[in-house]
Design a protein around this motif. Structure first.
Motif, PDB file in Angstrom:
ATOM      1  N   ASN A  98     -11.821 -10.167  -2.128  1.00 35.62           N
ATOM      2  CA  ASN A  98     -10.598  -9.668  -2.756  1.00 35.62           C
ATOM      3  C   ASN A  98     -10.351 -10.300  -4.123  1.00 35.62           C
ATOM      4  OD1 ASN A  98      -8.267  -7.967  -2.602  1.00 35.62           O
ATOM      5  ND2 ASN A  98      -7.026  -9.799  -2.231  1.00 35.62           N
ATOM      6  N   LYS A 148      -8.636  -9.283  -8.030  1.00 34.59           N
ATOM      7  CA  LYS A 148      -7.539 -10.037  -8.631  1.00 34.59           C
ATOM      8  C   LYS A 148      -7.861 -10.405 -10.074  1.00 34.59           C
ATOM      9  CE  LYS A 148      -5.659 -12.279  -4.468  1.00 34.59           C
ATOM     10  NZ  LYS A 148      -5.444 -13.585  -3.787  1.00 34.59           N
ATOM     11  N   LYS A 149      -9.135 -10.668 -10.335  1.00 36.16           N
ATOM     12  CA  LYS A 149      -9.543 -11.253 -11.607  1.00 36.16           C
ATOM     13  C   LYS A 149     -10.114 -10.251 -12.611  1.00 36.16           C
ATOM     14  CE  LYS A 149      -8.869 -15.702 -10.590  1.00 36.16           C
ATOM     15  NZ  LYS A 149      -8.045 -16.623 -11.399  1.00 36.16           N
ATOM     16  N   TRP A 175      -8.645  -5.484   0.886  1.00 36.09           N
ATOM     17  CA  TRP A 175      -7.766  -5.396  -0.266  1.00 36.09           C
ATOM     18  C   TRP A 175      -6.313  -5.629   0.138  1.00 36.09           C
ATOM     19  CZ3 TRP A 175      -9.003  -0.721   2.157  1.00 36.09           C
ATOM     20  CH2 TRP A 175      -7.953   0.165   2.374  1.00 36.09           C
ATOM     21  N   THR A 176      -5.501  -6.002  -0.833  1.00 36.83           N
ATOM     22  CA  THR A 176      -4.087  -6.265  -0.607  1.00 36.83           C
ATOM     23  C   THR A 176      -3.250  -5.309  -1.452  1.00 36.83           C
ATOM     24  OG1 THR A 176      -4.052  -7.941  -2.357  1.00 36.83           O
ATOM     25  CG2 THR A 176      -4.524  -8.703  -0.115  1.00 36.83           C
ATOM     26  N   GLU A 177      -1.956  -5.375  -1.261  1.00 38.91           N
ATOM     27  CA  GLU A 177      -1.069  -4.501  -2.034  1.00 38.91           C
ATOM     28  C   GLU A 177      -1.219  -4.760  -3.531  1.00 38.91           C
ATOM     29  OE1 GLU A 177       3.660  -3.142  -2.072  1.00 38.91           O
ATOM     30  OE2 GLU A 177       2.985  -4.821  -0.815  1.00 38.91           O
ATOM     31  N   SER A 178      -1.437  -6.022  -3.907  1.00 34.92           N
ATOM     32  CA  SER A 178      -1.527  -6.373  -5.330  1.00 34.92           C
ATOM     33  C   SER A 178      -2.884  -6.011  -5.942  1.00 34.92           C
ATOM     34  CB  SER A 178      -1.279  -7.875  -5.520  1.00 34.92           C
ATOM     35  OG  SER A 178      -2.285  -8.638  -4.894  1.00 34.92           O
ATOM     36  N   THR A 179      -3.920  -5.791  -5.105  1.00 32.65           N
ATOM     37  CA  THR A 179      -5.251  -5.491  -5.656  1.00 32.65           C
ATOM     38  C   THR A 179      -5.686  -4.049  -5.415  1.00 32.65           C
ATOM     39  OG1 THR A 179      -6.368  -6.231  -3.620  1.00 32.65           O
ATOM     40  CG2 THR A 179      -6.023  -7.882  -5.355  1.00 32.65           C
ATOM     41  N   LYS A 180      -4.852  -3.268  -4.746  1.00 31.49           N
ATOM     42  CA  LYS A 180      -5.294  -1.920  -4.369  1.00 31.49           C
ATOM     43  C   LYS A 180      -5.611  -1.059  -5.582  1.00 31.49           C
ATOM     44  CE  LYS A 180      -0.848   0.539  -3.781  1.00 31.49           C
ATOM     45  NZ  LYS A 180       0.114  -0.509  -4.203  1.00 31.49           N
ATOM     46  N   ASP A 181      -4.837  -1.171  -6.664  1.00 31.65           N
ATOM     47  CA  ASP A 181      -5.092  -0.326  -7.830  1.00 31.65           C
ATOM     48  C   ASP A 181      -6.464  -0.618  -8.426  1.00 31.65           C
ATOM     49  OD1 ASP A 181      -2.642   0.888  -7.526  1.00 31.65           O
ATOM     50  OD2 ASP A 181      -1.623  -0.344  -9.026  1.00 31.65           O
ATOM     51  N   ASN A 182      -6.801  -1.891  -8.557  1.00 32.45           N
ATOM     52  CA  ASN A 182      -8.115  -2.254  -9.103  1.00 32.45           C
ATOM     53  C   ASN A 182      -9.247  -1.857  -8.160  1.00 32.45           C
ATOM     54  OD1 ASN A 182      -7.359  -3.199 -11.575  1.00 32.45           O
ATOM     55  ND2 ASN A 182      -7.609  -5.364 -11.104  1.00 32.45           N
ATOM     56  N   LYS A 231       2.508   1.708   1.491  1.00 31.02           N
ATOM     57  CA  LYS A 231       2.499   0.412   0.819  1.00 31.02           C
ATOM     58  C   LYS A 231       1.110   0.032   0.314  1.00 31.02           C
ATOM     59  CE  LYS A 231       4.635  -2.966   2.905  1.00 31.02           C
ATOM     60  NZ  LYS A 231       4.913  -4.083   3.854  1.00 31.02           N
TER      61      LYS A 231
END
Length: 345
Positions: A100, A104-105, A144-151, A181
């Motif tokens: 993941n 993020k990066k 994946w998480t909510e904060s990384t789903k777009d990437n 979500k």
């Protein structure tokens, strides 16, 4: 009242006729080891179970500030595992595990490059080790998480574009239950991973590999998920090692080490004799072990829950994780066969 019943009975019958029922199961395994060859027993299992698909982990993708995105943990899986007298015995689906942190990066430009690199490495590996076998599908595996789903979803779109392959991904139960979500990945289909439901370090009393109450809580409602769903079930065990009440590592081993332990409560053991597990793991007197395994009865109950609570198409792939002689020694050939056939009964 009789007139009311007359009107409602056809409606009930119509509703029941619309319920999904699996008519065909494609039997599959995940292959997650680095070995180049199947053992004789593993080959025997694939033959007896008439395996038609093998999801093979080609490599993983990690990230560091120094290197950026980079591949690791490549498998040595070769043509000798699937080819018999120049005949392909089952379909190979290259599978890539992406950490993941990669999403993020990474910038959008880096994700475009990553899609190109993943496609290149899969094709290179296929050419060199699988005799240029025709590959129809790639599968991506990411928590994946909510904060990384777009990437992550952006990467999937780019990979689909550059590879021109059918694209699938793994789907954990949390994003399955909360698509608003967590988003719905832009792939052709997904494999619902019905295991690793609980953080191993958060609940000492429950089996973190597969807890039936936890499974049912995520599936209740028979929602209409907007992708074709295949299913993956766990056939493995592991041990969590604690020293001075601090978690140290996960150990993949059987029950043989329990000879030097005493059971102190359900799932938990205490080391009574210093024991070497391998060259890297040494158990000391007083260490605690949480041993988790999944028996055939638990798998059968999980299948019943899935049949009652999950909307499935008439044809699905059922994958068992994973093809490993030591792990599969806990199950008879008949039990393994039933894990596939039970979905159509």
């Amino acid at each position: 009242m009789k007139k009311f019943l007359f009107l409602i009975i056809p409606t009930i019958l119509l509703f029941n006729s619309c319920e999904s029922k699996v008519e065909k199961v494609i039997p599959a395994f995940y292959y997650w080891k680095s070995d180049s060859y199947f053992s004789d027993k593993e080959k025997e299992i694939t033959d007896e179970q008439n395996i038609q698909k093998m999801y093979v982990k080609f490599f993983e993708v990690d990230y560091s500030d120094a290197l950026g995105n980079f591949p690791i943990a490549k498998t040595n899986f070769s043509a000798n595992n699937y080819c018999n007298d120049n005949k392909f015995e089952y379909e190979i689906i290259p599978t890539v595990y992406l950490k993941n942190i990669v999403f993020k990066k990474s910038t959008k430009a880096e994700l475009v490059q990553l899609a190109d690199d993943v496609n290149f490495l899969i094709n290179k590996y296929t050419k060199e080790r699988l005799d240029s076998l025709e590959i129809k599908e790639f599968q991506m595996d990411c928590d994946w998480t909510e904060s990384t789903k777009d990437n992550y979803f952006y990467f999937l779109k780019e990979l689909k574009k550059v590879s021109s392959k059918s694209l699938s991904c793994t789907l954990r139960l949390y994003p399955y239950k909360y698509p608003d979500k967590m988003g719905v990945p832009p792939v052709d289909k997904a494999t619902l991973m019905c295991y690793n439901l609980i953080n191993p370090l958060e609940n000492s009393a429950k089996n973190s590999i597969l807890d039936l109450d936890e499974l049912k809580s995520y599936l209740s409602g028979k929602q209409n998920y907007p992708l074709h769903l295949d299913v993956a079930l766990p056939l493995y065990s592991w041990s969590q090692l604690y020293q001075n009440n601090q978690f140290q590592k996960i150990i993949y081993t059987g029950k043989e080490f329990q000879k030097s332990m005493k059971k102190i409560k359900p799932l938990w053991y205490e080391v009574t004799k210093d024991t070497a597990i391998d060259y890297e793991t040494y158990l000391k007197v007083g260490d605690k072990i949480k041993y988790e395994e999944i028996d055939a009865n638990t798998i059968n109950k999980a299948i019943s829950i899935l049949k009652n609570e999950l909307r499935m198409d008439k044809e699905i792939t059922v994958s068992l994780f994973h093809l490993d002689e030591n792990q599969l020694s806990n199950y008879s050939n008949e039990e393994i066969s039933s894990f596939y056939s039970s979905f159509t009964k």
